[in-house]
Design a protein around this motif. Structure first.
Motif, PDB file in Angstrom:
ATOM      1  N   LEU A  89       0.946  -1.216   0.337  1.00 39.16           N
ATOM      2  CA  LEU A  89       0.047  -0.121  -0.026  1.00 39.16           C
ATOM      3  C   LEU A  89       0.845   1.269   0.099  1.00 39.16           C
ATOM      4  CD1 LEU A  89      -2.691  -0.953   2.592  1.00 39.16           C
ATOM      5  CD2 LEU A  89      -3.143  -0.457   0.154  1.00 39.16           C
ATOM      6  N   ALA A  90       0.804   1.777  -0.902  1.00 39.14           N
ATOM      7  CA  ALA A  90       1.630   3.117  -0.978  1.00 39.14           C
ATOM      8  C   ALA A  90       0.847   4.372  -0.769  1.00 39.14           C
ATOM      9  CB  ALA A  90       2.369   3.376  -2.365  1.00 39.14           C
ATOM     10  N   ALA A  91       1.439   5.570  -0.176  1.00 40.50           N
ATOM     11  CA  ALA A  91       0.987   6.748   0.304  1.00 40.50           C
ATOM     12  C   ALA A  91       1.626   7.795  -0.872  1.00 40.50           C
ATOM     13  CB  ALA A  91       1.216   7.369   1.533  1.00 40.50           C
ATOM     14  N   GLU A  92       0.653   8.420  -1.690  1.00 34.43           N
ATOM     15  CA  GLU A  92       1.242   9.479  -2.701  1.00 34.43           C
ATOM     16  C   GLU A  92       0.536  10.713  -2.272  1.00 34.43           C
ATOM     17  OE1 GLU A  92       1.352   7.761  -6.705  1.00 34.43           O
ATOM     18  OE2 GLU A  92       0.045   6.395  -5.840  1.00 34.43           O
ATOM     19  N   ARG A  93       1.495  11.602  -2.558  1.00 33.93           N
ATOM     20  CA  ARG A  93       1.225  13.150  -2.562  1.00 33.93           C
ATOM     21  C   ARG A  93       1.797  13.761  -3.607  1.00 33.93           C
ATOM     22  NH1 ARG A  93       3.496  17.300   1.864  1.00 33.93           N
ATOM     23  NH2 ARG A  93       1.807  18.943   1.737  1.00 33.93           N
ATOM     24  N   GLY A  94       0.729  14.405  -4.341  1.00 31.72           N
ATOM     25  CA  GLY A  94       1.114  14.985  -5.745  1.00 31.72           C
ATOM     26  C   GLY A  94       1.925  14.330  -6.542  1.00 31.72           C
ATOM     27  N   GLY A  95       1.316  12.826  -6.628  1.00 31.40           N
ATOM     28  CA  GLY A  95       2.129  12.097  -7.581  1.00 31.40           C
ATOM     29  C   GLY A  95       3.215  11.358  -7.116  1.00 31.40           C
ATOM     30  N   ASP A  96       3.713  11.946  -5.906  1.00 29.20           N
ATOM     31  CA  ASP A  96       5.132  11.096  -5.404  1.00 29.20           C
ATOM     32  C   ASP A  96       4.726  10.351  -4.182  1.00 29.20           C
ATOM     33  OD1 ASP A  96       6.710  12.764  -6.993  1.00 29.20           O
ATOM     34  OD2 ASP A  96       6.806  14.474  -5.829  1.00 29.20           O
ATOM     35  N   VAL A  97       5.581   9.313  -4.045  1.00 29.65           N
ATOM     36  CA  VAL A  97       5.453   8.204  -2.965  1.00 29.65           C
ATOM     37  C   VAL A  97       6.234   8.909  -1.882  1.00 29.65           C
ATOM     38  CG1 VAL A  97       5.892   5.830  -2.256  1.00 29.65           C
ATOM     39  CG2 VAL A  97       5.050   6.240  -4.814  1.00 29.65           C
ATOM     40  N   VAL A  98       5.177   8.921  -0.834  1.00 30.50           N
ATOM     41  CA  VAL A  98       5.877   9.575   0.334  1.00 30.50           C
ATOM     42  C   VAL A  98       5.946   8.543   1.691  1.00 30.50           C
ATOM     43  CG1 VAL A  98       5.388  12.019  -0.011  1.00 30.50           C
ATOM     44  CG2 VAL A  98       3.892  10.405   1.224  1.00 30.50           C
ATOM     45  N   GLY A  99       5.596   7.328   1.350  1.00 26.43           N
ATOM     46  CA  GLY A  99       5.390   6.322   2.600  1.00 26.43           C
ATOM     47  C   GLY A  99       4.512   4.998   1.791  1.00 26.43           C
ATOM     48  N   TYR A 100       4.868   3.818   2.622  1.00 26.37           N
ATOM     49  CA  TYR A 100       4.252   2.650   2.098  1.00 26.37           C
ATOM     50  C   TYR A 100       4.081   1.535   3.259  1.00 26.37           C
ATOM     51  CZ  TYR A 100       8.952   0.508   2.020  1.00 26.37           C
ATOM     52  OH  TYR A 100      10.431  -0.126   2.018  1.00 26.37           O
ATOM     53  N   LEU A 101       3.535   0.873   2.973  1.00 25.82           N
ATOM     54  CA  LEU A 101       3.071  -0.437   3.924  1.00 25.82           C
ATOM     55  C   LEU A 101       3.253  -1.723   3.344  1.00 25.82           C
ATOM     56  CD1 LEU A 101       0.071  -0.271   6.538  1.00 25.82           C
ATOM     57  CD2 LEU A 101       0.371  -2.186   4.784  1.00 25.82           C
ATOM     58  N   LEU A 102       3.767  -2.505   4.064  1.00 28.70           N
ATOM     59  CA  LEU A 102       3.733  -4.013   3.386  1.00 28.70           C
ATOM     60  C   LEU A 102       2.905  -4.928   4.244  1.00 28.70           C
ATOM     61  CD1 LEU A 102       7.539  -4.926   3.054  1.00 28.70           C
ATOM     62  CD2 LEU A 102       5.928  -3.766   1.343  1.00 28.70           C
ATOM     63  N   LEU A 103       1.683  -5.510   3.669  1.00 29.35           N
ATOM     64  CA  LEU A 103       0.795  -6.274   4.189  1.00 29.35           C
ATOM     65  C   LEU A 103       1.165  -7.783   3.813  1.00 29.35           C
ATOM     66  CD1 LEU A 103      -1.994  -6.136   5.682  1.00 29.35           C
ATOM     67  CD2 LEU A 103      -3.259  -5.919   3.510  1.00 29.35           C
ATOM     68  N   ALA A 104       1.302  -8.796   4.702  1.00 25.65           N
ATOM     69  CA  ALA A 104       1.776  -9.889   4.363  1.00 25.65           C
ATOM     70  C   ALA A 104       0.406 -10.893   4.674  1.00 25.65           C
ATOM     71  CB  ALA A 104       2.768 -10.393   5.028  1.00 25.65           C
ATOM     72  N   PRO A 105       0.237 -11.929   3.921  1.00 25.06           N
ATOM     73  CA  PRO A 105      -0.736 -13.089   4.230  1.00 25.06           C
ATOM     74  C   PRO A 105      -0.444 -13.979   5.482  1.00 25.06           C
ATOM     75  CG  PRO A 105       0.122 -13.682   2.501  1.00 25.06           C
ATOM     76  CD  PRO A 105       1.090 -12.341   2.784  1.00 25.06           C
ATOM     77  N   VAL A 106      -1.521 -14.415   6.372  1.00 21.09           N
ATOM     78  CA  VAL A 106      -1.309 -15.405   7.245  1.00 21.09           C
ATOM     79  C   VAL A 106      -2.111 -16.325   6.622  1.00 21.09           C
ATOM     80  CG1 VAL A 106      -1.174 -16.019   9.581  1.00 21.09           C
ATOM     81  CG2 VAL A 106      -0.945 -13.941   9.030  1.00 21.09           C
ATOM     82  N   PRO A 107      -1.719 -17.347   5.749  1.00 25.23           N
ATOM     83  CA  PRO A 107      -2.606 -18.274   4.873  1.00 25.23           C
ATOM     84  C   PRO A 107      -3.504 -19.156   5.662  1.00 25.23           C
ATOM     85  CG  PRO A 107      -0.500 -17.941   3.796  1.00 25.23           C
ATOM     86  CD  PRO A 107      -0.266 -17.564   5.220  1.00 25.23           C
TER      87      PRO A 107
END
Length: 350
Positions: free
Chosen positions: A184-202
């Motif tokens: 999941l990426a956080a964008e501001r004005g077309g620029d990536v300013v942060g992100y989150l990694l989401l992993a499954p627990v199958p």
């Protein structure tokens, strides 16, 4: 033989199970069973310990048998075993094969995604942070672009850390081998300013928020915005639970039973009280707690020896040190801290 990836997708029960496929870990196999581990040392002059990354990945009914086989292989190689980041059911399974030492190392907050919307509405501080980021033009969505913008954010984040980059189960350098993780990426004005990694627990239909990374240009509230989006995505997908992962030395964890030796108790208390310059245990706990988890689940380490000793903890630290060893890692952290303080003082004087 079934692939490692297929075993994780079929039997992965631990929230951190995706991490067993990280580069840099050795992998032990027996039929349809997998254990990822690091060969560590109990002291600079001591023997070896195989530090396992969580519990075995295998059919649920085979856990005790697989753990015993792994420990037997380690013993034949002159090593003992430490299982790091495991939960209570695994400790109960270990107990069937003889005495094992154990220690509570922290707790992980857990939410029911179906209840998150109501929790969000009732938590003013979280709403305020999310709105602050939105008012600054930040939006969060699943990322389908390349790794370069994410890597730039990670580089900025790493430059601000007080501790050299760790490995084993806290390796942030996974953008080149995401596996089943989603971004999941956080964008501001077309620029990536942060992100989150989401992993499954199958095997438990859960989700693990493995990393929340913010760059230098991320407005206040970006992390909360990413977590809110991840929780809502988990709810949309009908996930059974979502967790933000281990808080080491959490005050929400129960006391170890039996109690560890006084030397270990004193060492852990000192770390929580005085190691804030390198790892802000209290700040991490407060950040995760403000999202009002439904429960805090204890996380343990267990050892094939009858009790946990300082040598066990040294081996765990060695596993996280990326081959540098705890002493060298601490020396590097202190040197970086001194350099940072000198640089700060120079700027102020200038």
């Amino acid at each position: 033989m079934t692939s490692d990836r297929a075993l994780v997708d079929r039997y992965g029960r631990s929230p951190s199970v995706e991490q067993v496929l990280n580069p840099g870990l050795a992998r032990w196999r027996q039929d349809d069973a997998l254990v990822a581990y690091v060969r560590a040392r109990r002291a600079p002059w001591g023997g070896a310990t195989w530090v396992a990354a969580g519990e075995p990945v295998c059919p649920p009914g085979d856990v005790a048998e697989v753990a015993a086989a792994f420990e037997a292989d380690a013993e034949r190689g002159g090593a003992d075993v430490c299982w790091f980041g495991v939960e209570r059911p695994f400790l109960d399974a270990l107990g069937a094969s003889g005495p094992h030492g154990s220690l509570v190392v922290g707790a992980e907050p857990v939410w029911d995604p179906a209840e998150w919307a109501a929790t969000y509405d009732a938590t003013r501080s979280v709403r305020a942070q999310v709105n602050r980021a939105r008012n600054k033009g930040v939006e969060a969505a699943l990322w389908d672009g390349g790794p370069a913008p994410l890597q730039a954010v990670l580089d900025e984040w790493l430059a601000r850390r007080g501790l050299p980059t760790l490995g084993f189960m806290t390796d942030p350098l996974v953008l080149g081998h995401l596996g089943a993780r989603r971004v999941l990426a956080a964008e501001r004005g077309g620029d990536v300013v942060g992100y989150l990694l989401l992993a499954p627990v199958p095997a438990r239909d859960g989700r693990f928020v493995e990393w929340v990374i913010q760059g230098d240009r991320a407005p206040n509230g970006t992390g909360a915005l990413l977590i809110d989006r991840a929780f809502r995505l988990a709810a949309e997908e009908g996930a059974a639970f979502v967790t933000l992962g281990l808080v080491p030395l959490s005050t929400h964890a129960p006391l170890s039973d039996p109690a560890p030796p006084p030397l270990i108790r004193a060492g852990l208390a000192w770390m929580r009280a005085h190691a804030q310059r390198f790892y802000n245990f209290g700040g991490l706990e407060r950040f995760k707690a403000k999202f009002r988890p439904g429960a805090w689940e204890p996380v343990y380490l267990a050892t094939s020896a009858p009790r946990v000793t300082p040598a066990t903890l040294y081996a765990v630290a060695d596993a996280f040190s990326r081959g540098r060893g705890p002493v060298r890692l601490a020396a590097q952290a202190l040197a970086d801290a001194v350099a940072d303080e000198v640089q700060t003082a120079t700027r102020r004087l200038g």
